[in-house]
Design an enzyme around this catalytic site. Structure first.
Site, PDB file in Angstrom:
ATOM      1  N   ASP A   1       0.824  -1.208   0.000  1.00 33.76           N
ATOM      2  CA  ASP A   1       0.000   0.000   0.000  1.00 33.76           C
ATOM      3  C   ASP A   1       0.864   1.266   0.000  1.00 33.76           C
ATOM      4  O   ASP A   1       1.873   1.333   0.692  1.00 33.76           O
ATOM      5  CB  ASP A   1      -0.867  -0.036   1.277  1.00 33.76           C
ATOM      6  CG  ASP A   1      -1.944   1.028   1.294  1.00 33.76           C
ATOM      7  OD1 ASP A   1      -2.839   0.987   0.434  1.00 33.76           O
ATOM      8  OD2 ASP A   1      -1.897   1.914   2.176  1.00 33.76           O
TER       9      ASP A   1
ATOM     10  N   HIS B   1     -10.163  -0.818  -6.170  1.00 36.48           N
ATOM     11  CA  HIS B   1     -11.186  -0.437  -5.195  1.00 36.48           C
ATOM     12  C   HIS B   1     -11.167   1.046  -4.837  1.00 36.48           C
ATOM     13  O   HIS B   1     -11.951   1.475  -3.998  1.00 36.48           O
ATOM     14  CB  HIS B   1     -11.001  -1.285  -3.930  1.00 36.48           C
ATOM     15  CG  HIS B   1      -9.674  -1.017  -3.272  1.00 36.48           C
ATOM     16  ND1 HIS B   1      -8.481  -1.500  -3.779  1.00 36.48           N
ATOM     17  CD2 HIS B   1      -9.346  -0.272  -2.198  1.00 36.48           C
ATOM     18  CE1 HIS B   1      -7.490  -1.076  -3.018  1.00 36.48           C
ATOM     19  NE2 HIS B   1      -7.981  -0.330  -2.047  1.00 36.48           N
TER      20      HIS B   1
HETATM   21  C1  NOJ Z   1      -4.493   2.996  -0.804  1.00 36.16           C
HETATM   22  C2  NOJ Z   1      -5.628   2.040  -0.654  1.00 36.16           C
HETATM   23  O1  NOJ Z   1      -5.845   1.381  -1.868  1.00 36.16           O
HETATM   24  C3  NOJ Z   1      -6.823   2.850  -0.206  1.00 36.16           C
HETATM   25  O2  NOJ Z   1      -8.003   2.115  -0.251  1.00 36.16           O
HETATM   26  C4  NOJ Z   1      -6.522   3.369   1.175  1.00 36.16           C
HETATM   27  O3  NOJ Z   1      -7.565   4.207   1.606  1.00 36.16           O
HETATM   28  C5  NOJ Z   1      -5.219   4.159   1.193  1.00 36.16           C
HETATM   29  N1  NOJ Z   1      -4.167   3.489   0.476  1.00 36.16           N
HETATM   30  C6  NOJ Z   1      -4.732   4.358   2.596  1.00 36.16           C
HETATM   31  O4  NOJ Z   1      -4.242   3.144   3.107  1.00 36.16           O
END
Ligand code: NOJ
Ligand code: CA
Length: 535
Positions: free
Chosen positions: A201, A325
């Site tokens: 992430d 997503h």
């Molecule tokens: C990227 C993720 O894909 C997203 O869904 C999330 O809100 C942010 N990173 C923070 O972790």
């Protein structure tokens, strides 16, 4: 295939676990649900699944706020459930990738609970704590991606902590070696259990400026866009020290043989490719998101493919993504017919494709009534209409009351048209987009030109995108019509071949000579016989 790592020829499938399959009638998907649907994934033909976070979490950001890196949230199941999932997936020939969230934890993670307890706690330096300015204001101008300042004042110790996302997601201090080792230990925990790798992430966020300098104003800021884009993230992301972190992470996974690291990185292509790492000692696949927001025109797409291909480091393996997503669904963006062209593009370009769950049945962006909004980003910024719930609605398995997803009201509303667009219905329709996905995946698997061949664009005008994929004697031509009118691709006479697949699923086996006629929004893959035609 000798000497080629598995992920080179794999098709990856992203599962948003809350929305895939519920098995205990609480309206939220779970691990047993994924286990139950493994045969479906085998039928579709994908090779690996990436499961968004399933770790214990208060769910302020639906799992991206991790309170324990080495457990399973009871909402999704148990560690033994996960072990079953992993074993069953492997038995079915599927690899399993987890979602590693190293940039921030939940504010309920014991590390943060300790860190905030006193200024001299041993974990104080695991997060980014700063004094306020002279007037008690925020330490600097850094903005949260989810609205407002990225600094939250903590009265107990009278300092601010930094959070790039929600205030319930404090950022870890990646300059602290103990933090790195704690995350590397968590990675080893899952690798030892047998997971095949991680999607990492917000990888480009890990290191922040050590002098905490103000970010400069963004002269190109578009009013109505996400407010944090008012500043250029010069000092908060993509810092030079990332190179060292990448190499360390890579060392961790490499100790377990052929495991995969994918980085979530939203950067312009020339910076994105830096995440392959020095001497390719970074992530194997820095996610290529260039198709996610691109205007859907043949010329624009052709150009971005070439720019991406040209920017790749020697030996760096490409990859392509159409949806995830966090972004609007492809069928919502370009329409259901054009989503077939998109599928053909995704699965015939050079590199590893990632399919977002539900795109294979043409799921569209679902309008969410205001009282059902769950996305914290949209709740923080109600005015900007960029909510993520619309691409996170439950998988549409059949036409039963809750679409076969659950026995109870799902956590997000189902699409109005799920009775028409669902797996059961498309399974029995030989011309459905689901069948197109299946055939494209099967075709990829059967042709080394698609798996490993070169990408060679052919000049075309208007709505046409044309390219060859070539490997040894095998030569495929891909012709995609991005327009609603009929189109003709002309070639010198010697182009002779056989039509392998049309996006309309009705022309297989047709002979091709010199000219290819495409119907409205049609794409075709042609096996070319004989010598390569001129450009
Ligand atoms: C990227 C993720 O894909 C997203 O869904 C999330 O809100 C942010 N990173 C923070 O972790
Ligand atoms: Ca459930």
């Amino acid at each position: 295939m000798p000497d080629v790592p598995w992920w080179n020829s794999a098709v990856i499938y992203e599962i948003y676990p809350r929305s895939f399959q519920d098995t205990n009638a609480d309206g939220v998907g779970d691990l047993r649900g994924i286990i139950a649907r493994l045969p479906y994934l085998v039928e579709l033909g994908v090779d690996a699944i990436w499961i968004c976070p399933i770790f214990p979490s208060p769910m302020a950001d639906f799992g991206y706020d991790v309170a324990n890196y080495i457990g399973i949230d009871p909402l999704f199941g148990t560690l033994p459930d996960f072990d079953v999932l992993l074993a069953e997936a492997h038995r079915s020939g599927l690899k399993v990738l987890l979602d590693l969230v190293p940039n921030h934890t939940s504010d309920r993670h014991p590390w943060f609970v300790q860190s905030r307890s006193s200024r001299d706690n041993a974990k104080r330096d695991w997060y980014l704590w700063r004094d306020g300015g002279a007037d008690g204001a925020e330490p600097n101008n850094w903005l949260s991606q989810f609205g407002g300042s990225a600094w939250e004042f903590d009265p107990h110790t009278a300092q601010y902590y930094y959070h790039a996302f929600l205030k319930q997601q404090p950022d870890l201090n990646w300059r602290n070696p103990q933090v790195r080792h704690a995350i590397y230990d968590a990675m080893r925990f899952w690798l030892q259990r047998g997971v095949d790798g991680f999607r990492v992430d917000v990888l480009w966020h890990l290191i922040k400026d050590d002098q905490f300098r103000d970010n400069p104003v963004n002269p190109g800021f578009a009013v109505g866009g996400p407010p944090h884009e008012a500043l250029l993230p010069l000092y908060t992301t993509d810092r030079p020290e990332m190179a060292e972190v990448l190499a360390q992470m890579r060392d961790v996974v490499d100790q377990f043989g052929e495991r995969l690291l994918i980085g979530e990185i939203y950067l312009p292509v020339e910076r994105l490719v830096a995440y392959y790492g020095r001497d390719l000692r970074g992530v194997h696949l820095p996610f290529n998101f260039s198709l996610l927001g691109a205007p859907w025109h043949a010329g624009t797409i052709g150009k971005l493919i070439q720019e991406y291909e040209a920017a790749l480091p020697k030996g760096g393996w490409p990859n392509w993504v159409l949806g995830n997503h966090d972004r609007p669904r492809i069928a919502g963006r370009v329409g259901r017919k054009q989503a077939r062209i998109a599928a053909m593009l995704l699965l015939t370009l050079r590199g590893t494709p990632t399919i977002y769950f539900g795109d294979e049945i043409g799921m569209t962006q679902v309008p969410i009534p205001p009282d059902r909004v769950r996305d914290p980003f949209q709740k923080n910024l109600p005015g900007i209409k960029m909510g993520r719930d619309g691409s996170r609605t439950p998988m549409q398995w059949d036409d039963s009351r809750y679409a076969g997803f659950s026995e109870a009201e799902p956590w997000l509303p189902l699409a109005d048209d799920f009775r028409q667009y669902n797996v059961a219905k498309q399974r029995s329709d030989p011309t459905s987009i689901y069948q197109l996905y299946r055939q494209l995946i099967a075709l990829r698997r059967s042709r080394s030109a698609l798996l490993r061949g070169s990408y060679r664009p052919i000049h075309a005008d208007g709505d046409l995108l044309l390219f060859f994929r070539e490997q040894g004697p095998e030569r495929l031509l891909v012709a995609l019509n991005f327009g609603t009118g009929a189109a003709v691709a002309k070639f010198p006479d010697e182009l002779v071949g056989t039509l392998l697949l049309s996006s309309h699923l009705d022309r297989q086996g047709e002979d091709v000579r010199g000219t290819i006629k495409l119907r409205s929004e049609e794409g075709v893959v042609i096996e070319v016989a004989g010598k390569t035609p001129m450009r």
